[in-house]
Design an enzyme around this catalytic site. Structure first.
Site, PDB file in Angstrom:
ATOM      1  CD  GLU A  79     -24.102 -26.509  18.129  1.00 13.72           C
ATOM      2  OE1 GLU A  79     -24.027 -26.508  17.856  1.00 13.72           O
ATOM      3  OE2 GLU A  79     -23.180 -25.819  18.708  1.00 13.72           O
ATOM      4  CE  LYS A 263     -22.661 -28.034  13.681  1.00 14.07           C
ATOM      5  NZ  LYS A 263     -23.374 -27.276  15.164  1.00 14.07           N
ATOM      6  CG  ASP A 279     -36.754 -30.877   3.092  1.00 17.36           C
ATOM      7  OD1 ASP A 279     -35.706 -31.256   3.819  1.00 17.36           O
ATOM      8  OD2 ASP A 279     -36.531 -30.834   2.118  1.00 17.36           O
ATOM      9  CG  HIS A 377     -20.228 -23.711  23.350  1.00 20.45           C
ATOM     10  ND1 HIS A 377     -20.599 -22.935  22.492  1.00 20.45           N
ATOM     11  CD2 HIS A 377     -20.929 -25.148  22.693  1.00 20.45           C
ATOM     12  CE1 HIS A 377     -21.070 -23.834  21.295  1.00 20.45           C
ATOM     13  NE2 HIS A 377     -21.505 -24.783  21.396  1.00 20.45           N
TER      14      HIS A 377
END
Ligand code: MEV
Length: 394
Positions: A79, A263, A279, A377
């Site tokens: 991203e 998030k 992990d 972004h």
């Protein structure tokens, strides 16, 4: 200690960045400069039915100072804006003294589900009375970890009242996995001691598996930022600080927003967890279960002001990651990433990862509370497209 400022890094081209990083660390970084560092033969030895290797961009977040030490932060992520956001906030926090971070000892929880109990109350007392014997059996099951300073630390017994299998007990084994994530060690030990637990409790040991709600293994990070460093275009620093607090209040009040808030934190955390061969599904599972521990899903971070008007951020979450074992050692890129970070212990790594999560959270909140997320972004996105088009003439 490599200076993490890497001035001008962002404006260099790929080859120049590689050269600067090699020169400033003095390390052989060739495994991370290729297209993934994992050859198909090695991938074939790692999983079943392997047919190839999946690559991700690997970036270096600059400017991080954690507990007074400069640290280069490798991030594997597809991203745009994440590495830039972390680097930018790390620069602001650096001006106010850097991040403070720490992590608990590497205490994992292993669960043994006990069923078919005639006398759950008696079984609970019998297990607690036999704690010393159980811990000794657990330690005997993994002497290697004992030599490294880890091993069984305690047991606890919980009643699961709501279960449709009630009466049902769960025994937790608290187990220090030192510098490994520890899933394999914990699961091996649980399977080895299960017959003993059945004999003591008079029940049947059903599931024997670690819990990803690793709430004995929390990592914490915090930072304080002078408001003037937050100023942006028409907004002065105090305004940005207050708008960030309003954004935080939204997450604290609304699970729909809290999920997105978290998030953003995990954007930073996962990227480092992946780069170091850990992990990330375990870390994700632990984070979200921890966020919901009160019965309502909440933000993992907290933003407030101190008596000097500084913006104060705090983050706490389970961090079951290691510096040895699994892909941290078998993946050549993970090895180099750990060397880049100059971390020796799992706890040190966990603290840095928490600091990156906090930085990422603030990067998102600052953008959302001012210009909105899309401008930054999309600016990067456009830059990326131009580059890809320039390379491939698509
Ligand atoms: C996007 O990947 C992450 C954000 O949505 C996080 C947030 O909203 O806080 C920008």
């Amino acid at each position: 200690m490599t200076d993490s400022r890497l001035a001008g890094f962002y404006n260099l081209d790929l080859a120049q960045r590689q050269a600067l990083l090699s020169a400033s660390t003095g390390l052989d970084l060739s495994p991370i400069f290729g297209s993934g560092g994992l050859d198909p033969a090695r991938a074939d030895a790692m999983i079943e039915n392997a047919v190839g290797v999946f690559g991700l961009p690997l970036g270096i977040a600059a400017n991080f100072v954690v507990n007074g030490k400069d640290v280069l932060v490798p991030m594997a992520i597809e991203e745009a804006s994440v590495v830039a956001g972390a680097s930018h906030i790390a620069k602001l926090v650096r001006e106010s003294g850097g991040f403070r971070a720490e992590a608990d000892p590497s205490l994992m929880i292993g669960q043994i589900q006990l069923m078919d109990l005639d006398d759950p109350v008696g079984a609970e007392s019998a297990l607690m009375a036999a704690e010393t014997e159980i811990l000794a059996a657990a330690d005997a099951a993994n002497p290697r970890l004992l030599e490294l300073g880890g091993g069984a630390r305690g047991i606890e017994v919980r009643r699961i009242e709501q279960s449709s299998f009630a009466p049902n007990l769960v025994m937790h084994l608290i187990y220090d996995t030192v510098d490994s994530m520890g899933a394999n060690s914990v699961n091996t030990v649980l399977e080895t001691i299960a017959p003993l637990i059945e004999a003591i409790s008079g029940g049947r040991a059903h599931l024997r598996i670690l819990s990803n709600l690793a709430d004995r293994r929390l990592a914490r990070a915090s930072c304080s930022i002078q408001p003037q460093t937050l100023s942006f275009e028409q907004y002065d620093g105090e305004q940005v600080r207050d708008r960030i607090l309003e954004a935080y209040a939204f997450a604290a009040a609304d699970p729909y927003r809290a999920a997105t808030h978290n998030k953003g934190i995990m954007n930073g955390i996962d990227a480092v967890v992946i780069a170091t061969g850990n992990d990330w599904r375990a870390v994700e599972a632990g984070a979200h279960a921890f966020a919901a521990r009160s019965g309502r899903y909440r933000p993992l971070s907290r933003w407030s002001t101190d008596d000097r008007g500084q913006l104060v951020g705090e983050l706490e979450l389970p961090m079951a990651i290691g510096t040895v074992g699994g892909a941290t050692r078998s993946h050549p890129v993970a090895q180099v990433c750990l060397a880049l970070m100059q971390v020796q212990t799992a706890r040190e790594l966990a603290g840095i990862v928490a600091a990156v999560g906090l930085a990422q959270n603030l990067a998102a909140l600052r953008a959302l509370a001012t210009e909105g997320i899309q401008r930054g972004h999309m600016g990067l996105h456009a830059r990326q497209l131009t580059r890809v088009e320039g390379t491939h003439h698509e």
